[in-house]
Every structure is written in structure tokens, then in C-alpha cells.
Design an enzyme around this catalytic site. Structure first.
Site, PDB file in Angstrom:
ATOM      1  N   ASP A  78       0.818  -1.210   0.000  1.00 33.32           N
ATOM      2  CA  ASP A  78       0.000   0.000   0.000  1.00 33.32           C
ATOM      3  C   ASP A  78       0.850   1.257   0.000  1.00 33.32           C
ATOM      4  O   ASP A  78       2.007   1.259   0.418  1.00 33.32           O
ATOM      5  CB  ASP A  78      -0.944   0.013   1.202  1.00 33.32           C
ATOM      6  CG  ASP A  78      -0.214  -0.001   2.542  1.00 33.32           C
ATOM      7  OD1 ASP A  78       0.794  -0.729   2.677  1.00 33.32           O
ATOM      8  OD2 ASP A  78      -0.637   0.733   3.456  1.00 33.32           O
ATOM      9  N   GLU A 139      -0.010  -1.359   5.642  1.00 32.18           N
ATOM     10  CA  GLU A 139       1.082  -0.997   6.549  1.00 32.18           C
ATOM     11  C   GLU A 139       0.974   0.463   6.944  1.00 32.18           C
ATOM     12  O   GLU A 139       1.188   0.820   8.109  1.00 32.18           O
ATOM     13  CB  GLU A 139       2.431  -1.269   5.869  1.00 32.18           C
ATOM     14  CG  GLU A 139       3.642  -1.151   6.796  1.00 32.18           C
ATOM     15  CD  GLU A 139       4.218   0.261   6.878  1.00 32.18           C
ATOM     16  OE1 GLU A 139       5.101   0.481   7.740  1.00 32.18           O
ATOM     17  OE2 GLU A 139       3.790   1.146   6.106  1.00 32.18           O
TER      18      GLU A 139
END
Length: 368
Positions: A78, A139
Site C-alpha cells: 500500500d 502498513e
């Protein structure tokens, strides 16, 4: 041995694929396709309900062709916003976005290094132990992907997480634990002009509490910060409720606990002073970790740096990463710099030299 042009081309392809947090599925599908083409065994977990992402964490295994301790390479899929429609540009050996988005080198620089090394190993039939790639979701929103990993799927007890700014060769051997604190103060409403003495200002209570807190840099291992104080009332109303969000970090779990206790105590004492009621709690997001410079895994990583022509720089970090969750779950983990710079801004950049150096380091670790 690394095909540096292919490495660059893949990086440019990856950053053009949108993958803001919770929307990683399309990018993950592209990476999974690439890994399958290399010959890896690929699967996803069912962590979506825990993370809120539209896909699970990605696991890929390249079985070993020699004896040796397995190793994990990890990075997160991400990106932060604004990460939609990234268009990379190259100038004087440095890759940036066009200036209206982040670049996404955080953390696609780590992912591309691992993918290219796996290609290189297979293309050249290099001897290697079993290698596992673990690419996480979410994350950036609080290490949620690595918190939800199915650790039974991991094939190794040691990992390197490619997710730090700083040139290739930077090795983070210590990082802090983190707690988030949320508090609400319930005071008493009153007309601020007619009868202010009948009210208890929740804002005043919180300000008093914060004024007594040790904040920002506490010591070389510990920090704390107030993120927000929120209340929304007309100026002629004594505010009866106000909310606070804060954090504390420390590379010592004992110091982290003491800092949180101190902040909670300041809140309670202020409420007691003014006759307000406190509703507060905290969540430990992740724990600290630390390794000595003579730890065998640290020594192995430093040796691989030198093999790749890099000068190892062993350091501590003030931020957390997926390595914190790996370490908490029995997987010895260190974080490596990939050369990403100015991350989380539209000025983010990475040099082609660092992309190549990171891949060379991963190759040295994968074939040592």
C-alpha cells in the site's frame, strides 16, 4: 548479474498501478502474476476482514535448490495518498512523480528489488535456500497487514523488511514500540456569559492536563505527541465535552509503559481538579525490538552489504514497521534502507543507483 534495465522498467510499471491503503488488490494481482511467472508458489491470506483491504497479504515461495536456512523478504504493497494516477519522471538519474502525487517508492522500491532478484536467481539457476516473499497490505494505516499475517504460513524464522528511507546499506537494528491514547473529558455545560461559573469547560480541563505532560522528545529512546484536541461549540457555551488523541513511542517497552501512565495520570489529575469525568484508554499498536551489532543475523546482513559493494550503517529508528510485528511473532527481523527519500510527500524520490544497490543487496542475502 541483475538486469538493471528490467529492474527499472518493472519499478516504473509498479508505481503506475494505484494501491492506496485498503485498495491494493489490482496491484497485488500484477505482482502475483509476475511471481507465478518466475515459478513461485503464490497465495493470499484471508486477512481482509481484519485490515479492511480489498485483498489479503501476499505470500510467495521459491523452493531452495541447496541446503541453507530459509529467509523471508518483506515489503508493503500500500501507499499513502495522494497515490492515484502516479506518473513517474526521470531526471539526472532520479525518479520522481510529476509533482501532483507521491511516487510510491515507499514501498514499491522494496517489492521490485525482491521480484527482480527472484527472476535473476531462476534465470541464472543460482544456488539458494528456500526464499519467501511476504508483501503486506495496510502498513501505512498502522501495520494492520503484518498484524493479521497467518504466521503459520511463514517458512523462515528470519526476515529482512525493505522499508526505510536512507541509502541502500542502512540497517535498522532497533525500533520503538507504539501506543495510541484516546481520551474524552465530560464537563458541564453552561451559558458562557450568563453563568460561566456553573460550567466545567472540557477544553480547559484538557489544556490543563496537556500543560503538565512531558511531550515531544522525552529522551533518546522515547517521544510523545498530541495529535488532536476536538470540541465544537458556540463561543457562548461552556463546552461540556472535548476529545484528545495522542501517541507515545519508545525503544524501551518499560519506558513506553511509564510514558503512557504519566499521560493518563495528567488527564485524571486535571479532571479531579475541575470536577470533570474522564473516559480514556490506550492501545499498544506494536512492541519495540533491538539487536546488538554482534548478533549473528546483523553480522550476516552487514556482510551481505559489503558483498554488494555497500558500506553497512547500523542504526536505530524512531518509527515502526512490519518488522515490529514480525519480531513480536518470533521472526527475527531487520529493516533495510532502499534509498527512498521525502516519503509521504509529492516531492518523494529515489535514485536509480539506490534501486540497483538494493537489488544487489537482496541478491547477496538470497544467495549467501
Amino acid at each position: 548479474m541483475i538486469d538493471n534495465q528490467r529492474l527499472l522498467d518493472t519499478f516504473l510499471k509498479y508505481v503506475r498501478i494505484d494501491s492506496e491503503s485498503t485498495h491494493e488488490a489490482i496491484f497485488a494481482s500484477h505482482v502475483a502474476t509476475d511471481l507465478k511467472a518466475i515459478g513461485c508458489q503464490v497465495e493470499f491470506d484471508d486477512s481482509c476482514s481484519a485490515t479492511g483491504s480489498d485483498c489479503g497479504n501476499l505470500y510467495a515461495v521459491l523452493p531452495g535448490n541447496m541446503d541453507g536456512e530459509p529467509i523471508i523478504f518483506s515489503a508493503h504493497m500500500d501507499t499513502v495518498a495522494p497515490g492515484i494516477g502516479v506518473e513517474p519522471v526521470i531526471e539526472n538519474g532520479v525518479i520522481r512523480s510529476q509533482g501532483n502525487t507521491i511516487l510510491g517508492g515507499d514501498d514499491k522500491s522494496g517489492i521490485v528489488a525482491v521480484v527482480e532478484v527472484l527472476r535473476t536467481i531462476v534465470d541464472n539457476n543460482l544456488p539458494h535456500p528456500t526464499i519467501q516473499a511476504v508483501f503486506t497490505v495496510c502498513e501505512e494505516t498502522g501495520l494492520h497487514g503484518s498484524a493479521a499475517i497467518d504466521y503459520c504460513k511463514l517458512v523462515a524464522k528470519r526476515a529482512v523488511v525493505l522499508d526505510s528511507s536512507g541509502d541502500a546499506g542502512k540497517v535498522i537494528i532497533s525500533a520503538p514500540g507504539h501506543c495510541e491514547l484516546q481520551a474524552a473529558v465530560a464537563g458541564r455545560s453552561a451559558h458562557a456569559g450568563v453563568a460561566p461559573e456553573e460550567g466545567i469547560s472540557a477544553i480547559q480541563v484538557l489544556c490543563e492536563a496537556v500543560s503538565h505532560m512531558k511531550l515531544l522528545r522525552i529522551d533518546k529512546e522515547t517521544s510523545a505527541n498530541i495529535g488532536s484536541i476536538f470540541a465544537n461549540y458556540a463561543t457562548n457555551i461552556v463546552p461540556e465535552r472535548a476529545e484528545l488523541v495522542a501517541e507515545a513511542r519508545s525503544r524501551s517497552d518499560e519506558k513506553l509503559e511509564k510514558q503512557v501512565e504519566h499521560m493518563m495520570q495528567c488527564l485524571q489529575e486535571s479532571c479531579d481538579k475541575f470536577g470533570a469525568r474522564l473516559e480514556a484508554g490506550f492501545v499498544k499498536s506494536y512492541s519495540a525490538y533491538a539487536y546488538n551489532e554482534d548478533d549473528p543475523f546483523v553480522v550476516e546482513v552487514a556482510t551481505a552489504c559489503r558483498k554488494a559493494g555497500l558500506n553497512p550503517t547500523l542504526t536505530a529508528s524512531g518509527g515502526g514497521s512490519d518488522a515490529n510485528n514480525f519480531n513480536s511473532n518470533g521472526v527475527k527481523s531487520l529493516v533495510l534502507g532502499t534509498g527512498m527519500a521525502k516519503v509521504h510527500t509529492i516531492d518523494e524520490e529515489i535514485s536509480i543507483r539506490n534501486l540497483e544497490s538494493t537489488a544487489a543487496l537482496v541478491l547477496a542475502l538470497a544467495t549467501s
